[in-house]
Design an enzyme around this catalytic site. Sequence first.
Site, short mmCIF file in Angstrom:
data_model
loop_
_atom_site.label_atom_id
_atom_site.label_comp_id
_atom_site.label_asym_id
_atom_site.label_seq_id
_atom_site.Cartn_x
_atom_site.Cartn_y
_atom_site.Cartn_z
N GLU A 1 0.84 -1.21 0.00
CA GLU A 1 0.00 0.00 0.00
C GLU A 1 0.87 1.25 0.00
O GLU A 1 1.99 1.22 0.49
CB GLU A 1 -0.84 0.03 1.30
CG GLU A 1 -2.29 -0.32 1.14
CD GLU A 1 -3.13 0.77 0.47
OE1 GLU A 1 -2.57 1.65 -0.20
OE2 GLU A 1 -4.36 0.70 0.63
N ASP B 1 -4.38 5.57 6.16
CA ASP B 1 -4.93 6.79 6.76
C ASP B 1 -5.75 6.38 7.98
O ASP B 1 -5.21 6.20 9.06
CB ASP B 1 -5.75 7.54 5.70
CG ASP B 1 -6.01 8.99 6.08
OD1 ASP B 1 -6.37 9.23 7.24
OD2 ASP B 1 -5.87 9.88 5.23
N1 HPA Z 1 -2.20 11.77 0.06
C1 HPA Z 1 -2.67 11.00 -0.95
N2 HPA Z 1 -3.61 10.08 -0.80
C2 HPA Z 1 -4.11 9.90 0.44
C3 HPA Z 1 -3.67 10.67 1.53
C4 HPA Z 1 -2.66 11.65 1.33
O1 HPA Z 1 -2.23 12.38 2.26
N3 HPA Z 1 -4.37 10.23 2.62
C5 HPA Z 1 -5.20 9.25 2.16
N4 HPA Z 1 -5.06 9.04 0.87
MG MG Z 2 -3.81 3.72 -1.28
#
Ligand code: HPA
Ligand code: MG
Length: 220
Positions: A136, A140
Site C-alpha cells: 500500500e 490513513d
Molecule cells: N495523500 C494522498 N492520498 C491519500 C492521503 C494523502 O495524504 N491520505 C489518504 N489518501
Molecule cells: Mg492507497
Amino acid sequence: MEENIATDCIVIDDHEQGYDLDLFCIPKHYIEDLERVYIPHGLIMDRTERLARDIMKDMGGHHIVALCVLKGGYKFFADLLDYIKALNRNSDRSIPMTVDFIRLKSYYNDQSTGDIKVIGGDDLSSLAGKNVLIVEDIIDTGKTMRTLLAMLKNYNPQMVKVVSLLVKRTPRSVGYRPDYIGFEVPDKFVVGYALDYNEYFRDLNHICVINENGKLKYKA
Ligand code: HPA
Ligand code: MG
C-alpha cells in the site's frame, strides 16, 4: 536507566519543515502547487531497500504473492520488488514470487461503513496456502485495510502481511498498524511518488506537501 523508545519506522514529527523546493528538481508544472519537499526520493529508496530485507527475512521461506493496491501503490511496489529481486539473485536460497494488482473502491454513502469492493486481480482463491504481501502507499484511517484483511482471510492464505510506505498519524485512525512501515507522517495531505490529489502529482518523484494553490487548481 533511560529507556529507548522502540521505532518500527522513520517518524516524521509534526514540526518537520521539510526542504525548500529550490533545493531539488521539481517538474515546472507543479512548482507553484507545492509547499515543501517532505520525503526526498533518495530517502524513500533507502528505506525501501531495508523494508525489502525485513520482509524477506520473515516471508522468504515460501511462495510470495505480492499484491499491489493501485493506483497509489505502484511506484512503491515496483521499487520494493526490485530490491526483493536483488536480494533473491544474490542469495543461496530464494523462492518464487508472483504479482497481482487490485484496486479498492470504498463506499462512503452512509458515513463510511468500511465496505469495499475489490476490482481487478486474479481470482482471490489462488491465494490459498500462499504468503501474501499487500503493498500500500498510505494507511490513513486504516478502515479499508482492516476490511480487506478480513476479506482475504476467507481465502485461506498461509500468511498475510501488509507493508505501507506511509502511515498517517491521525485522530481518525481505527488503531490499525501494518506489519512494515516506511514512514509515519503528520496529518497533512501529501503527494508524489504515485500518491495523488485528484489524479495529479503521481508524476513527481519526491513526497511533498501540497499548498492552497495546488488544492484549488486541481480541485475535483
Ligand atoms: N495523500 C494522498 N492520498 C491519500 C492521503 C494523502 O495524504 N491520505 C489518504 N489518501
Ligand atoms: Mg492507497
